[in-house]
Scaffold this motif. Sequence first.
Motif, short mmCIF file in Angstrom:
data_model
loop_
_atom_site.label_atom_id
_atom_site.label_comp_id
_atom_site.label_asym_id
_atom_site.label_seq_id
_atom_site.Cartn_x
_atom_site.Cartn_y
_atom_site.Cartn_z
N VAL A 44 6.16 25.65 -45.46
CA VAL A 44 4.87 25.89 -44.81
C VAL A 44 4.85 25.17 -43.48
N ARG A 45 4.50 25.89 -42.40
CA ARG A 45 4.23 25.20 -41.14
C ARG A 45 2.73 24.97 -41.06
N VAL A 46 2.35 23.69 -41.00
CA VAL A 46 0.93 23.33 -40.97
C VAL A 46 0.43 23.33 -39.53
N GLY A 96 11.15 23.64 -31.54
CA GLY A 96 10.33 24.78 -31.13
C GLY A 96 10.73 25.14 -29.72
N PRO A 97 11.60 26.15 -29.55
CA PRO A 97 12.15 26.43 -28.22
C PRO A 97 11.12 26.93 -27.23
N SER A 98 10.09 27.63 -27.69
CA SER A 98 9.07 28.13 -26.75
C SER A 98 8.30 26.97 -26.14
N ASP A 99 7.75 26.11 -27.01
CA ASP A 99 7.00 24.97 -26.49
C ASP A 99 7.90 24.03 -25.69
N LEU A 100 9.16 23.89 -26.12
CA LEU A 100 10.06 22.99 -25.40
C LEU A 100 10.28 23.50 -23.97
N ILE A 103 10.21 19.12 -32.77
CA ILE A 103 10.52 18.51 -31.47
C ILE A 103 10.28 19.60 -30.44
N GLU A 104 9.22 19.46 -29.65
CA GLU A 104 8.89 20.52 -28.70
C GLU A 104 8.26 20.02 -27.41
N THR A 105 8.45 18.72 -27.11
CA THR A 105 7.95 18.17 -25.84
C THR A 105 8.96 17.16 -25.29
C1 3PY Z 1 8.10 27.08 -30.58
O1 3PY Z 1 9.10 27.73 -30.20
O2 3PY Z 1 7.43 26.36 -29.85
C2 3PY Z 1 7.70 27.21 -31.96
O3 3PY Z 1 6.81 26.51 -32.38
C3 3PY Z 1 8.39 28.22 -32.82
O4 3PY Z 1 7.45 29.09 -33.35
#
Ligand code: 3PY
Length: 254
Positions: free
Chosen positions: A69-71, A173-177, A149-151
Amino acid sequence: DAFALATRLRAGGHATIAWVGNPEPLVAEAIARSAFDAVTLDMQHGLADTASVMRGITAVAGAGKPSIVRVPVGDFAMASRALDFGASGVIAPMINTVADARAFADFMKYPPLGRRSWGPTRAMTLAGVDDAQHYLKSANAGTLALAMIETREALDNLEAILDVEGIDGVFIGPSDLSLTLSGGAFVDQHHPIIDEPVRRVVAAASARGKIAAIFGGAPERARAMRDLGFRLVSLGIDPAYTTLGCDTMLKAMG
Ligand code: 3PY
Ligand code: MG
């Protein structure tokens, strides 16, 4: 059973996971009947809510597969509930600091690793365990706490986040990163701006015996991420599974 995914990944195995935002448990179940190793129910950007996650985990288990589950961001109480419902793991978005990671681990692990409260409502059944002591002894190792890890801040704290006891792995999370590293200039899962951080995450996780995971997107990209050393890789999202399935059948009919 619900602990099999953690056992397999801790032993160095791989898993390719589905990503499902549709709240209808029957959709998750149909996807679970494919060759995916596990199904992720997404409460952050997907449409899954508490009731659909509770039913979805059971539906996916009916197809013999584990659920992750992703919360939503910061919703660690939901992380505990997902485990109580029988999830095999939880992905927590936007884990940027050691404090974030510690709080997440606290809600995921029983003492002494954390402060998860007792009440494995559906979890004992789905783990195939009928004894409370047995569940207590197995749950910390049998479930996965995956910190996203996305920042840039998360990258700055990467090693320290990985060193938090009770954090089993990190999930990129490659999109947010790409969005955060470019200062909001673009969002692009495949942009070279994330290449070096992606390699750094694999190296740092494997050096610590922890799991490196990533949102894989398209098949070629997901394969490349697996080849790079990611043990847990997602592939696609549920609207695409449906549309591509339709187009494949229509094409086959001619
Ligand atoms: C992202 O790539 O930022 C994600 O959270 C994947 O859904
Ligand atoms: Mg994200």
